[in-house]
Design an enzyme around this catalytic site. Structure first.
Site, PDB file in Angstrom:
ATOM      1  N   LYS A 103      -8.642  38.446 -41.333  1.00 32.50           N
ATOM      2  CA  LYS A 103      -9.494  38.089 -40.180  1.00 32.50           C
ATOM      3  C   LYS A 103      -9.509  36.582 -39.945  1.00 32.50           C
ATOM      4  O   LYS A 103      -9.672  36.138 -38.812  1.00 32.50           O
ATOM      5  CB  LYS A 103     -10.909  38.662 -40.351  1.00 32.50           C
ATOM      6  CG  LYS A 103     -10.907  40.183 -40.255  1.00 32.50           C
ATOM      7  CD  LYS A 103     -12.147  40.762 -39.620  1.00 32.50           C
ATOM      8  CE  LYS A 103     -11.903  42.212 -39.257  1.00 32.50           C
ATOM      9  NZ  LYS A 103     -13.050  42.985 -38.897  1.00 32.50           N
ATOM     10  N   LYS A 148      -1.885  48.748 -40.460  1.00 31.48           N
ATOM     11  CA  LYS A 148      -3.001  49.681 -40.282  1.00 31.48           C
ATOM     12  C   LYS A 148      -3.390  49.801 -38.800  1.00 31.48           C
ATOM     13  O   LYS A 148      -3.379  48.806 -38.081  1.00 31.48           O
ATOM     14  CB  LYS A 148      -4.193  49.131 -41.084  1.00 31.48           C
ATOM     15  CG  LYS A 148      -5.502  49.852 -40.912  1.00 31.48           C
ATOM     16  CD  LYS A 148      -6.603  49.164 -41.720  1.00 31.48           C
ATOM     17  CE  LYS A 148      -7.479  48.289 -40.849  1.00 31.48           C
ATOM     18  NZ  LYS A 148      -8.842  48.778 -40.614  1.00 31.48           N
ATOM     19  N   LYS A 188      -8.524  48.620 -34.050  1.00 37.18           N
ATOM     20  CA  LYS A 188      -8.874  48.525 -32.629  1.00 37.18           C
ATOM     21  C   LYS A 188      -8.708  47.109 -32.081  1.00 37.18           C
ATOM     22  O   LYS A 188      -8.554  46.923 -30.891  1.00 37.18           O
ATOM     23  CB  LYS A 188     -10.262  49.080 -32.346  1.00 37.18           C
ATOM     24  CG  LYS A 188     -11.342  48.551 -33.227  1.00 37.18           C
ATOM     25  CD  LYS A 188     -12.599  49.376 -33.094  1.00 37.18           C
ATOM     26  CE  LYS A 188     -13.616  48.981 -34.134  1.00 37.18           C
ATOM     27  NZ  LYS A 188     -13.569  49.766 -35.356  1.00 37.18           N
TER      28      LYS A 188
END
Ligand code: AQP
Length: 328
Positions: free
Chosen positions: A110, A192, A195
């Site tokens: 992130k 993975k 969204k």
């Protein structure tokens, strides 16, 4: 066994969230004491639009009800509605080494994705997650594979707390499905399904039929044409086969036999048809529940009451063990 798990409010629930985590919740709620929550505080670690955030949060509760969570048997609530989550997270922050937090894969990923917003919350996310779990003296945490590392850290935090302040928390275990624990992106099957990676990468559980057809027919496949399960050599088709096998409730060997001698296009068409059929009732249920605002609010209030009562007991014990002066 006491169970707890959560899902972020942002974006529509995708088939990865469902197959990796939420599908387990549906089974577990039948014979365990379950707490399921929408983790709105976690979602704030990336920038959100305040104008749409609360609407998305409510919509996630609607989605959880639409897939079959039953508030009569499980406790469904909002993380931010139980203040003890943030309180216990602070205490855990004081016993969690920064080095442990810095090595978390999610923090590294992130930080790369949100270079302009590497905030302290992104780093201390696992301390809040440990608080979410340990506040309820949880024994089992049904999650996808990507969350395993955070649960391992939760166990470390529980041990550290117990040695510092006396036995308080049992170490929870992660409940990870043997299949479907890591559904991959439709465009890049080495990553993975997420969204935040853009529309084409994921399939929402509430996707319109035409869009399901389009996304599945465009999904990346591999060289060759055999419908053979081999995640290392054929990650694209293997990911689609996993999705087929789990939605059709058909063992992988049977899927291989069923499509023996058929090409990718024929397989994809069958998968798209299957998904359209299986997801249609969920989409309809969601539309219906979106109209029932008062019902949703009542569920959340009831969830808050049930969750708070357990959380307050744990915090009382924690405050005492830590030595915070009580004003009672
Ligand atoms: N691809 C996946 N396969 C299997 N399980 C998955 N989970 C997430 N992605 C997959 C599991 O779903 C639960 C809820 O996840 P979350 O709401 O915490 O969101 P996330 O893990 O951050 O999901 P995304 O889509 O990848 O969100 P972004 O893009 O915002 O980071 C968890 O149990 C998770 O393991």
């Amino acid at each position: 066994m006491r169970i707890l798990s959560g899902i972020q409010p942002t974006g529509s629930m995708h088939i990865g969230n469902y197959l990796g985590a939420a599908k387990q919740w549906l089974k577990l709620q039948e014979d365990h004491e379950c707490f399921f929550m929408v983790v709105d505080l976690h979602a704030l670690t990336v920038a959100q639009n305040p104008a749409s955030f609360s609407k998305e949060t409510k919509e996630k509760i609607v989605e959880l009800l639409a897939i079959g969570l039953r508030p009569e048997t499980c406790t469904l609530f909002l993380q931010s509605s139980v203040k003890e989550h943030a309180e216990l997270a602070w205490i855990f922050n004081t016993i969690t080494p920064v080095s442990e937090l810095e090595r978390m894969t999610q923090f590294k990923d992130k930080s790369k994705k949100h270079k302009q917003n590497i905030n302290a919350g992104l780093l201390t996310y696992p301390a809040l997650m440990a608080a979410d779990i340990l506040l309820y003296k949880t024994e089992g945490v049904p999650v996808g594979k990507d969350q395993e590392q955070h649960i391992e850290l939760t166990r470390t935090i529980a041990r550290k707390f117990n040695t510092t302040y006396g036995q308080t928390f049992a170490e929870p275990k992660s409940l990870i499905q043997p299949e479907g624990a890591k559904i991959m992106s439709l465009i890049d099957p080495t990553k993975k399904m997420s969204k935040s990676d853009g529309e084409a990468n994921y399939l929402s559980l509430f996707e319109e039929p035409e869009s399901i057809q389009k996304k599945i027919m465009r999904a990346t496949t591999d060289k060759g044409k055999d419908i053979k399960y081999n995640p290392d050599k054929k990650p694209g088709i293997s990911n689609l086969m996993t999705i087929f096998s789990l939605f059709a409730n058909m063992p992988m060997k049977k899927v291989e036999q069923k499509f023996h001698g058929k090409g990718y296009a024929q397989f994809k068409k069958s998968l798209a048809d299957l998904l359209v059929k299986e997801l249609e009732p969920l989409r309809r249920k969601k539309q219906e529940l979106l109209q029932r605002d008062l019902y949703i609010q009542e569920i959340l209030r009831q969830g808050q009451r049930k969750a708070s009562s357990v959380a307050q007991d744990t915090m009382k014990e924690v405050r005492k063990k830590v030595g915070l002066l009580s004003l009672e």
